[in-house]
Scaffold this active site. Structure first.
Site, short mmCIF file in Angstrom:
data_model
loop_
_atom_site.label_atom_id
_atom_site.label_comp_id
_atom_site.label_asym_id
_atom_site.label_seq_id
_atom_site.Cartn_x
_atom_site.Cartn_y
_atom_site.Cartn_z
N ARG A 183 0.83 -1.20 0.00
CA ARG A 183 0.00 0.00 0.00
C ARG A 183 0.87 1.26 0.00
NH1 ARG A 183 -3.68 -1.51 5.11
NH2 ARG A 183 -1.69 -2.45 5.71
N LYS B 16 1.59 1.96 7.32
CA LYS B 16 1.94 1.17 8.50
C LYS B 16 2.85 1.94 9.44
CE LYS B 16 0.77 -2.25 9.52
NZ LYS B 16 -0.45 -2.50 10.34
N ASP C 267 -2.82 -6.79 15.30
CA ASP C 267 -2.17 -5.47 15.28
C ASP C 267 -2.15 -4.83 16.66
OD1 ASP C 267 -1.18 -4.95 12.68
OD2 ASP C 267 -3.20 -4.63 11.94
N HIS D 279 -0.64 1.61 16.12
CA HIS D 279 -0.86 0.40 16.94
C HIS D 279 0.21 0.29 18.02
CE1 HIS D 279 -4.01 -0.92 14.24
NE2 HIS D 279 -3.19 -0.83 13.21
N GLU E 114 -5.88 4.82 13.75
CA GLU E 114 -6.80 3.89 14.41
C GLU E 114 -7.48 4.46 15.65
OE1 GLU E 114 -2.76 2.99 16.32
OE2 GLU E 114 -3.50 3.46 14.31
N TYR F 152 -1.09 4.53 10.61
CA TYR F 152 -1.44 3.55 11.65
C TYR F 152 -0.23 3.37 12.55
CZ TYR F 152 -5.63 2.15 9.04
OH TYR F 152 -6.85 2.15 8.41
#
Length: 372
Positions: free
Chosen positions: A15, A75, A270, A96, A118, A94
């Site tokens: 991505r 990510k 995740d 996490h 998130e 993101y």
């Protein structure tokens, strides 16, 4: 503002943080966007597509990070990328952080402004930037589970929907949110027997209405989870507490009682996973077996369908990127409580309560920190 889009370097992550369409939107406002060369090739966007959209191509990630005021990724930054972050640089991706103390410490040390997709909320207290990837992961979880049940992967060798004269598989989905409802939709389509377990009775009512009685809905207690897990052919773990580590709802003792060759897909991996025996895997080596149960715990599931995932994610993130660029990060965060909910780390302090609690680190309220 100068924005930067580095190429994703997590294994099998194809991505990209911004599509050419998103870049064109930002350049129309007068912003400059630097994209690392070949950043979009994994989803079919070449450098010329970005140039045509008004972007600039950077030769290296180092150039992107050193040039940009705001970094847009997909990510969490890997170790080499975290070393490139600098004080007051905005990172929007993101993160996490709850199960990742090492990353959190590096981001604190960088003194960057780290906003996590998130934990951004909306007026309905939902998670609009997590939702598109949860939709993808939920739907993919059934594909992954069907794969894990094949004999060649260590599974029972059963077909989810069975065939005439043969029982369909029992699919148990823990968590009735975006992941769970999308997983149920796919499992029902394959004619599996589907049970969703959730602790919110209103969610269960909604799912019952949504699926017209095609699923079994169960209120979540420890006993209910154990009873259904040990009888399941496939368990989907789809629980989420925004910003926090996922609760371990499926214990090792339950795993030991499951049927040999049954499978688990832990979509919550995740955030640390909701299964006690889970640990992150990759698309290269997605499964492992514990107590004769196949575990599928790929931490970036949507990366396997990178084109769909990239476009869906950009559709959700673009308005927030525009706001951050047009207003500047500080004003954008002060103006929008829901975007402010996404602020996890601000210039050396953790500003997301659930992240701080999960990592046992100090917390300061985001609004207070922004007004210092």
């Amino acid at each position: 503002m100068i924005l930067g889009v580095p190429k994703e370097i997590k294994p099998h992550e194809y991505r990209v943080g911004m599509t050419p369409t998103a870049v064109k939107e930002l350049t129309a406002y007068g912003h400059h966007v630097y994209i690392e060369t070949l950043a979009g090739t994994g989803v079919g966007f070449n450098d010329q597509d970005y140039i045509d959209a008004g972007g600039f191509i950077s030769p290296t990630a180092e150039h992107v990070f050193s040039t940009a005021e705001m970094i847009i990724k997909v990510k969490e930054p890997q170790i080499s990328e975290r070393k490139l972050l600098r004080e007051r640089q905005v990172l929007f991706t993101y993160l996490h952080l709850a199960p990742d103390l090492a990353q959190a410490k590096d981001l604190i040390k960088s003194k960057a402004i780290c906003i996590a997709y998130e934990t951004v909320t909306d007026h309905n207290n939902k998670l609009p930037l997590l939702a598109p990837m949860s939709e993808v992961a939920g739907r993919m979880s059934i594909q992954a589970g069907a794969f894990a049940l094949e004999k060649s992967r260590g599974g029972q060798g059963i077909l989810l929907g069975g065939v005439p004269g043969v029982n369909a598989a029992n699919v148990v989905i823990i968590g009735g949110g975006v992941v769970g409802s999308n997983a149920a939709q796919m499992a029902i389509g394959l004619k599996a027997n589907v049970t969703i377990i959730d602790r919110d009775i209103n969610v269960l009512r909604q799912l019952d209405i949504q699926f017209g009685g095609k699923i079994n809905t169960i209120y979540a207690t420890n006993t209910a989870i154990e009873d259904h897990v040990i009888r399941a052919d496939l368990v989907i773990g789809g629980v989420l507490v925004a910003g926090a580590a996922a609760p371990k709802l499926v214990t090792k003792a339950m795993i030991e009682k499951m049927k040999a060759g049954s499978a688990i897909v832990d979509v919550a991996i995740d955030q640390g996973g909701c299964v006690e025996t889970s640990h992150p895997t990759t698309h290269d080596d997605p499964t492992y077996i514990i107590d004769d149960v196949v575990h599928y715990c790929v931490a970036n599931m949507p990366g396997a369908v990178a084109r769909t995932s990239t476009v869906a994610l950009n559709n959700a993130t673009l308005p927030y990127i525009v706001a951050l660029a047009n207003k500047g990060y500080k004003q954008a965060l002060l103006d929008d409580k829901h975007l402010r909910d996404g602020l996890n780390i601000y210039q050396g302090d953790i500003t997301c309560k659930n992240v701080a609690l999960s990592l046992h680190l100090p917390y300061i309220e985001a609004e207070k920190k922004l007004n210092e």
